[in-house]
Motif scaffolding. Structure first.
Motif, PDB file in Angstrom:
ATOM      1  N   LEU A  76      -4.859  -7.335 -11.401  1.00 48.84           N
ATOM      2  CA  LEU A  76      -5.306  -7.997 -10.179  1.00 48.84           C
ATOM      3  C   LEU A  76      -4.506  -7.539  -8.975  1.00 48.84           C
ATOM      4  CD1 LEU A  76      -5.844 -11.651 -11.498  1.00 48.84           C
ATOM      5  CD2 LEU A  76      -7.550  -9.886 -11.112  1.00 48.84           C
ATOM      6  N   VAL A  77      -3.169  -7.451  -9.152  1.00 54.63           N
ATOM      7  CA  VAL A  77      -2.324  -7.088  -8.020  1.00 54.63           C
ATOM      8  C   VAL A  77      -2.473  -5.606  -7.664  1.00 54.63           C
ATOM      9  CG1 VAL A  77      -0.227  -6.421  -9.270  1.00 54.63           C
ATOM     10  CG2 VAL A  77      -0.034  -7.524  -7.057  1.00 54.63           C
ATOM     11  N   ASP A  78      -2.975  -4.790  -8.614  1.00 58.13           N
ATOM     12  CA  ASP A  78      -3.140  -3.362  -8.336  1.00 58.13           C
ATOM     13  C   ASP A  78      -4.146  -3.129  -7.212  1.00 58.13           C
ATOM     14  OD1 ASP A  78      -2.680  -0.503  -9.075  1.00 58.13           O
ATOM     15  OD2 ASP A  78      -4.817  -0.601  -9.523  1.00 58.13           O
ATOM     16  N   ASP A  79      -5.120  -4.030  -7.074  1.00 60.74           N
ATOM     17  CA  ASP A  79      -6.105  -3.885  -5.993  1.00 60.74           C
ATOM     18  C   ASP A  79      -5.463  -4.032  -4.619  1.00 60.74           C
ATOM     19  OD1 ASP A  79      -8.059  -3.542  -7.882  1.00 60.74           O
ATOM     20  OD2 ASP A  79      -8.591  -5.661  -7.955  1.00 60.74           O
ATOM     21  N   LEU A  80      -4.259  -4.629  -4.559  1.00 60.23           N
ATOM     22  CA  LEU A  80      -3.577  -4.834  -3.279  1.00 60.23           C
ATOM     23  C   LEU A  80      -2.640  -3.683  -2.926  1.00 60.23           C
ATOM     24  CD1 LEU A  80      -2.620  -8.601  -3.799  1.00 60.23           C
ATOM     25  CD2 LEU A  80      -4.659  -7.675  -2.679  1.00 60.23           C
ATOM     26  N   ASN A  81      -2.619  -2.651  -3.759  1.00 62.09           N
ATOM     27  CA  ASN A  81      -1.717  -1.520  -3.540  1.00 62.09           C
ATOM     28  C   ASN A  81      -2.005  -0.868  -2.176  1.00 62.09           C
ATOM     29  OD1 ASN A  81      -0.144   0.764  -3.614  1.00 62.09           O
ATOM     30  ND2 ASN A  81      -1.131   1.666  -5.396  1.00 62.09           N
ATOM     31  N   PRO A  82      -1.030  -0.925  -1.248  1.00 64.34           N
ATOM     32  CA  PRO A  82      -1.278  -0.360   0.085  1.00 64.34           C
ATOM     33  C   PRO A  82      -1.050   1.154   0.152  1.00 64.34           C
ATOM     34  CG  PRO A  82       0.883  -1.344   0.026  1.00 64.34           C
ATOM     35  CD  PRO A  82       0.280  -1.565  -1.345  1.00 64.34           C
ATOM     36  N   LEU A  83      -0.582   1.741  -0.934  1.00 67.59           N
ATOM     37  CA  LEU A  83      -0.234   3.166  -0.898  1.00 67.59           C
ATOM     38  C   LEU A  83      -1.218   4.009  -1.703  1.00 67.59           C
ATOM     39  CD1 LEU A  83       3.662   2.998  -1.222  1.00 67.59           C
ATOM     40  CD2 LEU A  83       2.262   3.105   0.843  1.00 67.59           C
ATOM     41  N   LYS A  84      -2.476   3.586  -1.734  1.00 67.97           N
ATOM     42  CA  LYS A  84      -3.500   4.408  -2.359  1.00 67.97           C
ATOM     43  C   LYS A  84      -4.029   5.401  -1.332  1.00 67.97           C
ATOM     44  CE  LYS A  84      -5.201   1.165  -5.862  1.00 67.97           C
ATOM     45  NZ  LYS A  84      -6.358   0.373  -6.338  1.00 67.97           N
ATOM     46  N   LYS A  85      -3.828   6.663  -1.623  1.00 74.77           N
ATOM     47  CA  LYS A  85      -4.285   7.734  -0.725  1.00 74.77           C
ATOM     48  C   LYS A  85      -3.821   7.475   0.700  1.00 74.77           C
ATOM     49  CE  LYS A  85      -8.320   8.924  -3.526  1.00 74.77           C
ATOM     50  NZ  LYS A  85      -9.784   9.093  -3.579  1.00 74.77           N
ATOM     51  N   VAL A  86      -2.522   7.203   0.836  1.00 76.81           N
ATOM     52  CA  VAL A  86      -1.961   6.906   2.146  1.00 76.81           C
ATOM     53  C   VAL A  86      -1.561   8.205   2.828  1.00 76.81           C
ATOM     54  CG1 VAL A  86       0.389   6.635   1.241  1.00 76.81           C
ATOM     55  CG2 VAL A  86      -0.251   5.493   3.365  1.00 76.81           C
ATOM     56  N   ASN A 137       9.198   5.802   8.676  1.00 80.85           N
ATOM     57  CA  ASN A 137       8.685   6.767   9.667  1.00 80.85           C
ATOM     58  C   ASN A 137       7.679   7.751   9.070  1.00 80.85           C
ATOM     59  OD1 ASN A 137      10.390   5.666  11.638  1.00 80.85           O
ATOM     60  ND2 ASN A 137      12.071   7.020  11.029  1.00 80.85           N
ATOM     61  N   LYS A 138       7.351   7.583   7.768  1.00 80.27           N
ATOM     62  CA  LYS A 138       6.356   8.454   7.152  1.00 80.27           C
ATOM     63  C   LYS A 138       5.030   7.728   6.956  1.00 80.27           C
ATOM     64  CE  LYS A 138       9.714  11.456   4.879  1.00 80.27           C
ATOM     65  NZ  LYS A 138      10.188  12.035   3.609  1.00 80.27           N
ATOM     66  N   VAL A 139       5.104   6.410   6.812  1.00 76.40           N
ATOM     67  CA  VAL A 139       3.898   5.587   6.780  1.00 76.40           C
ATOM     68  C   VAL A 139       4.080   4.464   7.800  1.00 76.40           C
ATOM     69  CG1 VAL A 139       3.438   6.129   4.371  1.00 76.40           C
ATOM     70  CG2 VAL A 139       4.767   4.101   4.925  1.00 76.40           C
ATOM     71  N   SER A 140       3.038   3.720   8.065  1.00 69.90           N
ATOM     72  CA  SER A 140       3.100   2.676   9.086  1.00 69.90           C
ATOM     73  C   SER A 140       4.004   1.532   8.647  1.00 69.90           C
ATOM     74  CB  SER A 140       1.692   2.145   9.374  1.00 69.90           C
ATOM     75  OG  SER A 140       1.195   1.441   8.254  1.00 69.90           O
ATOM     76  N   ASP A 141       4.565   0.828   9.635  1.00 68.45           N
ATOM     77  CA  ASP A 141       5.431  -0.322   9.341  1.00 68.45           C
ATOM     78  C   ASP A 141       4.660  -1.398   8.590  1.00 68.45           C
ATOM     79  OD1 ASP A 141       7.514   0.939  10.609  1.00 68.45           O
ATOM     80  OD2 ASP A 141       7.212  -0.062  12.529  1.00 68.45           O
ATOM     81  N   LYS A 142       3.381  -1.547   8.901  1.00 65.83           N
ATOM     82  CA  LYS A 142       2.567  -2.546   8.202  1.00 65.83           C
ATOM     83  C   LYS A 142       2.439  -2.200   6.725  1.00 65.83           C
ATOM     84  CE  LYS A 142      -1.954  -4.792   8.262  1.00 65.83           C
ATOM     85  NZ  LYS A 142      -3.290  -4.852   8.916  1.00 65.83           N
ATOM     86  N   ASP A 143       2.215  -0.920   6.424  1.00 70.31           N
ATOM     87  CA  ASP A 143       2.126  -0.493   5.026  1.00 70.31           C
ATOM     88  C   ASP A 143       3.455  -0.697   4.310  1.00 70.31           C
ATOM     89  OD1 ASP A 143      -0.511   0.180   5.125  1.00 70.31           O
ATOM     90  OD2 ASP A 143      -0.188   2.294   5.527  1.00 70.31           O
ATOM     91  N   LEU A 144       4.565  -0.445   5.009  1.00 72.55           N
ATOM     92  CA  LEU A 144       5.880  -0.657   4.402  1.00 72.55           C
ATOM     93  C   LEU A 144       6.087  -2.121   4.053  1.00 72.55           C
ATOM     94  CD1 LEU A 144       8.320   1.612   6.471  1.00 72.55           C
ATOM     95  CD2 LEU A 144       7.525   1.953   4.150  1.00 72.55           C
ATOM     96  N   GLU A 145       5.746  -2.990   4.989  1.00 73.04           N
ATOM     97  CA  GLU A 145       5.909  -4.428   4.745  1.00 73.04           C
ATOM     98  C   GLU A 145       5.022  -4.892   3.596  1.00 73.04           C
ATOM     99  OE1 GLU A 145       5.455  -8.653   7.216  1.00 73.04           O
ATOM    100  OE2 GLU A 145       5.218  -6.726   8.238  1.00 73.04           O
ATOM    101  N   THR A 146       3.782  -4.406   3.564  1.00 71.24           N
ATOM    102  CA  THR A 146       2.869  -4.772   2.489  1.00 71.24           C
ATOM    103  C   THR A 146       3.358  -4.233   1.150  1.00 71.24           C
ATOM    104  OG1 THR A 146       1.062  -4.648   4.093  1.00 71.24           O
ATOM    105  CG2 THR A 146       0.462  -4.743   1.766  1.00 71.24           C
ATOM    106  N   THR A 147       3.921  -3.019   1.145  1.00 72.30           N
ATOM    107  CA  THR A 147       4.440  -2.425  -0.083  1.00 72.30           C
ATOM    108  C   THR A 147       5.577  -3.256  -0.664  1.00 72.30           C
ATOM    109  OG1 THR A 147       3.828  -0.202   0.672  1.00 72.30           O
ATOM    110  CG2 THR A 147       5.476  -0.354  -1.080  1.00 72.30           C
ATOM    111  N   GLU A 148       6.463  -3.730   0.195  1.00 68.70           N
ATOM    112  CA  GLU A 148       7.589  -4.547  -0.270  1.00 68.70           C
ATOM    113  C   GLU A 148       7.088  -5.820  -0.960  1.00 68.70           C
ATOM    114  OE1 GLU A 148      11.968  -5.904   1.460  1.00 68.70           O
ATOM    115  OE2 GLU A 148      10.424  -5.110   2.792  1.00 68.70           O
TER     116      GLU A 148
END
Length: 750
Positions: A334-344, A308-319
């Motif tokens: 390489l995987v660091d570029d996929l980090n969904p919690l950059k300046k979220v 409830n603090k970030v979007s459900d899509k970001d949560l799923e991507t973070t997992e």
């Protein structure tokens, strides 16, 4: 510095570093500590095994000595019984040899003689001896010198008696032979050997007993000493390792204290994540401030913490992102570029603080070559993000000013002023439409159509002037209107969001008006000197100095000559702009507009008509260069636009050498709009042409900045009717289309 140290310890290194050497040193210390413990326990176990082995050995020796004593006792008893039986046979000599008494005594003499031989042989050479009536034991040969001496003496005396005894036993049961003499000889020998045998056996038994006693004493002494040594060693072992454990505990407490001090003083949120995405028990104090005071963190699931603090899509991507970090085959960079919690953006329940921006960084923590944990570093970057947003806004504002300034410098002030005036009129018109209440669905839909026309007119003028900011807002407004039309059932509240776009348009018109005044104040319209550029100063923040990348602020300085566009050039350039967007090649030639002095209201209405006609000619009339070449035409399409000042009217003509009006496309569109196929098939070209001017009608399949809304031709019709003009359409399929409009100079009053 502490944070950097933690980051270094959390990252794998391809070559040894100070941290890896320290880790190896700690591992060596740990291995040495356990090695000492294992060696000490081994010594303790060996001591116990030695004591147990010695006890077993002495027990065996004592048992052997006991068996020797039993064997000597058996020999003594058997010798005594032999002598007694010999004397008994002498006394009863002459008795029937087959009497029970004689048979029993003779059999016993034979058994005892044989048993004495066996026991003496076992004592001397080793063998089995009886320790009681039911048990026999194996004993080694007697090796003690004294015991061996006594044994030899006993054996010597028995060897003197045994032959004579055997001689008697051989004839004792035979009545035909003389048994008295052998009996007498055996009896005499027994008298002689009895004392010697008894003395030697007594000495043998006594010596064996003393040996046993000595072994008992020695065993007890050794056991007592071993127990004392073992107890001393055990307590020494316990004391030594307790001291080492205390030192280890002190070092661990010191390390824990240092870690706590680091965690209390770093200005970022630090914590560890396991494979199940559970937060570790240790985390920095700043993390509590970042995530909100009172938030339970230790042991909490990371995903649950962000729920409830970030979007459900970001949560799923973070997992999925964290799972990839635990995959050793995936490179961390390489995987660091996929980090969904950059300046979220983190939504907050606290209305006072509002939303904040957090930046999460993830690093692997290795144990050897295995990924053990994920170190998460989170920072509150709200000020930085808001500063970037402000700078971006300022950049957009400066880009907008440059765009407006470019238009002002290249277009005559009259055109700019006319655009500003028309924009404000259209805004007022749309605002009045919004204020008008609508009670039925038909009235609400009519409001949409009226606003559509006004906004489309405004967008056309803005597009002609290359004012893309105006065009973008107008197009967004049209998209909203299109969405409301597709919505079906409307209510008054559905129109409220449209006011935001009106405010934006009004602000833009005020901005360009202010720029125009600054440039043209006290200076002839065609004179400008130069443009000076003054960069923005660096913006200071508590964290750092952010150097602005915003476009510079433009300050015009006067007194130079610059070319400005009249209406002829304005329309020609507008056609070029549309052609570029539509990937076509067009050459428009405009005449009569710079020379004709039209009334302001008429000029404004004609401009609106002409803009829509030029759009229609470029988008629908002129073919693509490839198509034109296929039909034997030059790649560049021609459009002639002219204005004639006649005696009683003004004549506006626009003609293109394009494909002409596609009546089959109009028929098909009419059928798609719901007209009956059989009716449409009978329509004349004049009726089909009239359909072009129906609101919402367009043969273009998709809408863009230039066409596809079905409003342009409708605007033309309404403006001509308002001016009491007349419209003529002449087209030749595949060759040309010409629109001719006559506007009376003196329209009749209604």
């Amino acid at each position: 510095m502490a944070l950097n140290a933690l980051k270094k310890s959390a990252s794998p290194a391809p070559k040894p570093t100070n941290d890896s050497i320290a880790s190896a040193s700690d591992g060596n210390k740990l291995g040495g500590r356990y090695r000492d413990l294992i060696v000490s326990l081994g010594i303790f176990v060996l001591m116990l095994i030695g004591l147990l082995g010695y006890t077993v050995w002495t027990s065996v020796q004592i048992r052997h000595n006991t068996a020797v004593m039993s064997a000597t006792s058996n020999v003594t008893n058997n010798v005594q019984q032999v002598i007694k039986d010999l004397f008994d046979m002498q006394i009863s000599y002459g008795e029937d040899i087959n009497s029970p008494h004689s048979i029993t005594v003779l059999d016993r003499l034979a058994v005892q003689s044989k048993q004495i031989d066996n026991d003496l042989a076992a004592l001397k050479n080793g063998g089995r001896v009886a320790v009681d009536s039911d048990e026999t034991v194996e004993i080694p040969a007697v090796s003690d010198p004294k015991l061996l001496q006594y044994l030899n003496e006993t054996e010597s005396q028995w060897q003197q008696l045994a032959p004579k005894l055997n001689a008697y036993l051989e004839v004792a049961k035979d009545i035909t032979k003389d048994s008295e003499t052998p009996l007498s000889l055996a009896g005499e020998q027994a008298k002689l050997s009895t004392l010697a045998i008894n003395d030697s056996l007594d000495a043998l038994t006594s010596e064996a007993f003393h040996i046993n006693e000595r072994q008992h004493r020695t065993t007890n002494f050794v056991r007592a000493v071993a127990v004392v040594i073992t107890v001393i060693y055990f307590f020494g072992f316990i004391t030594y390792f307790i001291r080492r454990l205390r030192r280890s505990d002190e070092q661990a407490l010191l390390a824990q204290k240092e870690t706590t001090e680091i965690m209390q003083n770093v200005n970022t949120g630090l914590f560890l994540l396991d494979k199940d995405m559970n937060i570790g028990n240790q985390y920095s104090a700043e993390l509590g401030n970042i995530m909100g005071k009172g938030t339970h963190i230790a042991g909490e699931q990371f995903i649950k913490l962000l729920k409830n603090k970030v979007s459900d899509k970001d949560l799923e991507t973070t997992e999925g992102f964290v799972k990839q970090l635990y995959n050793p085959r995936v490179k961390e960079k390489l995987v660091d570029d996929l980090n969904p919690l950059k300046k979220v953006m983190l939504n907050s329940d606290d209305a006072m603080t509002g939303s904040r921006y957090l930046d999460f960084k993830f690093s692997r923590v290795y144990h050897g070559k295995n990924i053990e944990k994920i170190l998460v570093n989170v920072q509150d970057v709200t000020q930085q993000v808001r500063l970037e947003q402000r700078l971006e806004h300022e950049r957009a504002q400066n880009d907008l000013q440059i765009e407006m300034l470019t238009t002002i410098l290249n277009v005559s002030p009259a055109i700019i002023n006319d655009f500003i005036s028309n924009t404000k009129q259209n805004i007022i018109k749309i605002n009045d439409i919004l204020k008008t209440s609508g009670n039925s669905q038909a009235e609400l839909e009519e409001k949409l159509v009226r606003m559509y026309r006004s906004m489309h007119s405004l967008k056309g003028e803005a597009s002609a002037l290359k004012l893309h900011s105006f065009t973008t807002i107008a197009q967004n407004f049209e998209d909203k209107l299109k969405g409301l039309q597709a919505q079906g059932k409307l209510s008054g509240n559905d129109f409220l969001p449209l006011t935001i776009h009106l405010d934006e348009l009004l602000n833009l018109s005020n901005t360009i008006e202010a720029l125009g005044r600054r440039i043209n104040q006290n200076v002839p319209a065609s004179t400008l000197q130069a443009i000076q550029v003054q960069p923005l100063a660096d913006v200071q923040t508590p964290e750092a100095t952010v150097h602005s990348t915003v476009a510079p602020v433009i300050t015009p300085v006067m007194n130079a000559t610059a070319p400005v566009l009249g209406l002829n050039e304005f329309y020609e350039q507008f056609a070029d702009n549309i052609a570029v967007r539509q990937n076509k090649q067009v050459q428009l030639k405009a005449t009569g507009f710079n020379e004709t002095n039209l009334p302001h209201q008429l000029e404004s209405s004609l401009k609106e008509i002409i803009i829509q006609l030029i759009r229609n000619a470029v988008v629908h009339g002129i073919e693509s260069p490839e198509t034109r070449l296929q039909h034997g035409k030059p790649a560049v399409g021609n459009i002639n636009l002219s204005l004639l000042d006649l005696a009683e009217s003004y004549k506006l003509t626009i003609e293109d050498d394009g494909a002409g009006i596609n009546y089959e496309a109009i028929r098909q569109k009419a059928i798609e709009m719901g007209f009956k196929t059989e009716d449409v098939a009978t329509w004349s070209k004049q009726k089909l042409t009239a359909l072009l001017f129906k609101s919402g009608f367009s043969t273009k399949s998709s809408a863009d900045e230039d066409a596809g809304r079905g409003v342009g031709m409708d605007i033309i019709k309404d403006n001509i009717q308002a001016l009491q003009g007349h419209l003529g359409v002449d087209t030749k399929e595949g060759l040309s289309t010409r629109f001719t409009i006559k506007i009376p100079k003196n329209p009749t009053a209604e």
